[in-house]
Write a protein that holds these residues in place. Structure first.
Motif, PDB file in Angstrom:
ATOM      1  N   ILE A  15      17.537  10.573  32.991  1.00  0.00           N
ATOM      2  CA  ILE A  15      16.708  11.487  32.191  1.00  0.00           C
ATOM      3  C   ILE A  15      17.552  12.626  31.637  1.00  0.00           C
ATOM      4  O   ILE A  15      17.437  12.994  30.468  1.00  0.00           O
ATOM      5  CB  ILE A  15      15.532  12.018  33.037  1.00  0.00           C
ATOM      6  N   ARG A  16      18.424  13.175  32.473  1.00  0.00           N
ATOM      7  CA  ARG A  16      19.283  14.292  32.046  1.00  0.00           C
ATOM      8  C   ARG A  16      20.196  13.851  30.905  1.00  0.00           C
ATOM      9  O   ARG A  16      20.362  14.571  29.915  1.00  0.00           O
ATOM     10  CB  ARG A  16      20.108  14.786  33.228  1.00  0.00           C
ATOM     11  N   THR A  17      20.774  12.662  31.030  1.00  0.00           N
ATOM     12  CA  THR A  17      21.651  12.146  29.978  1.00  0.00           C
ATOM     13  C   THR A  17      20.882  11.982  28.677  1.00  0.00           C
ATOM     14  O   THR A  17      21.372  12.343  27.603  1.00  0.00           O
ATOM     15  CB  THR A  17      22.249  10.791  30.409  1.00  0.00           C
ATOM     16  N   LYS A  18      19.688  11.445  28.760  1.00  0.00           N
ATOM     17  CA  LYS A  18      18.880  11.226  27.556  1.00  0.00           C
ATOM     18  C   LYS A  18      18.502  12.554  26.904  1.00  0.00           C
ATOM     19  O   LYS A  18      18.552  12.694  25.677  1.00  0.00           O
ATOM     20  CB  LYS A  18      17.619  10.444  27.927  1.00  0.00           C
ATOM     21  N   VAL A  19      18.139  13.544  27.727  1.00  0.00           N
ATOM     22  CA  VAL A  19      17.759  14.849  27.191  1.00  0.00           C
ATOM     23  C   VAL A  19      18.965  15.521  26.539  1.00  0.00           C
ATOM     24  O   VAL A  19      18.862  16.069  25.435  1.00  0.00           O
ATOM     25  CB  VAL A  19      17.162  15.746  28.303  1.00  0.00           C
ATOM     26  N   LEU A  20      20.118  15.476  27.201  1.00  0.00           N
ATOM     27  CA  LEU A  20      21.319  16.075  26.623  1.00  0.00           C
ATOM     28  C   LEU A  20      21.732  15.369  25.340  1.00  0.00           C
ATOM     29  O   LEU A  20      22.221  16.009  24.400  1.00  0.00           O
ATOM     30  CB  LEU A  20      22.469  16.056  27.641  1.00  0.00           C
ATOM     31  N   LYS A  37      19.645  13.965  23.209  1.00  0.00           N
ATOM     32  CA  LYS A  37      18.714  14.420  22.168  1.00  0.00           C
ATOM     33  C   LYS A  37      19.072  15.833  21.702  1.00  0.00           C
ATOM     34  O   LYS A  37      19.021  16.126  20.531  1.00  0.00           O
ATOM     35  CB  LYS A  37      17.272  14.403  22.702  1.00  0.00           C
ATOM     36  N   ILE A  38      19.416  16.721  22.639  1.00  0.00           N
ATOM     37  CA  ILE A  38      19.770  18.092  22.285  1.00  0.00           C
ATOM     38  C   ILE A  38      21.060  18.076  21.455  1.00  0.00           C
ATOM     39  O   ILE A  38      21.171  18.818  20.473  1.00  0.00           O
ATOM     40  CB  ILE A  38      19.938  18.952  23.554  1.00  0.00           C
ATOM     41  N   ILE A  65      20.220  17.100  17.947  1.00  0.00           N
ATOM     42  CA  ILE A  65      19.529  18.179  17.243  1.00  0.00           C
ATOM     43  C   ILE A  65      20.532  19.279  16.885  1.00  0.00           C
ATOM     44  O   ILE A  65      20.566  19.766  15.754  1.00  0.00           O
ATOM     45  CB  ILE A  65      18.373  18.744  18.099  1.00  0.00           C
ATOM     46  N   ASN A  66      21.372  19.689  17.826  1.00  0.00           N
ATOM     47  CA  ASN A  66      22.335  20.755  17.571  1.00  0.00           C
ATOM     48  C   ASN A  66      23.441  20.284  16.634  1.00  0.00           C
ATOM     49  O   ASN A  66      23.989  21.093  15.879  1.00  0.00           O
ATOM     50  CB  ASN A  66      22.957  21.240  18.890  1.00  0.00           C
ATOM     51  N   GLY A  67      23.785  19.012  16.672  1.00  0.00           N
ATOM     52  CA  GLY A  67      24.860  18.491  15.841  1.00  0.00           C
ATOM     53  C   GLY A  67      24.472  18.339  14.380  1.00  0.00           C
ATOM     54  O   GLY A  67      25.315  18.234  13.509  1.00  0.00           O
ATOM     55  N   GLY A  68      23.243  18.335  14.095  1.00  0.00           N
ATOM     56  CA  GLY A  68      22.839  18.250  12.698  1.00  0.00           C
ATOM     57  C   GLY A  68      21.909  17.140  12.504  1.00  0.00           C
ATOM     58  O   GLY A  68      21.493  16.679  11.578  1.00  0.00           O
TER      59      GLY A  68
END
Length: 63
Positions: free
Chosen positions: A49-54, A56-57, A60-63
């Motif tokens: 879950i942590r890997t998937k959330v990171l 996604k973030i 989003i942050n990368g563009g």
């Protein structure tokens, strides 16, 4: 019909009680192994879950 079903349940219950007399529960080593497996599985789920959330973030942050 209902009486036959009740009789079957009573026979099954008596049979299960006889089987349970021999098995009084898990030993401490069995419980320890089960607890260790649960901890490992929970850790893997959290990591996934942590890997998937990171991921996604990062998208989003990368563009």
């Amino acid at each position: 019909m209902l009486l036959k079903t009740v009789a079957r349940v009573q026979i099954y219950w008596a049979h299960m009680n006889e089987k349970m007399k021999d098995d009084r529960g898990q030993s401490t080593s069995e419980l320890a192994v089960m607890a260790a497996v649960l901890i490992v599985v929970a850790g893997l789920v959290v990591a996934a879950i942590r890997t998937k959330v990171l991921e996604k973030i990062g998208i989003i942050n990368g563009g």
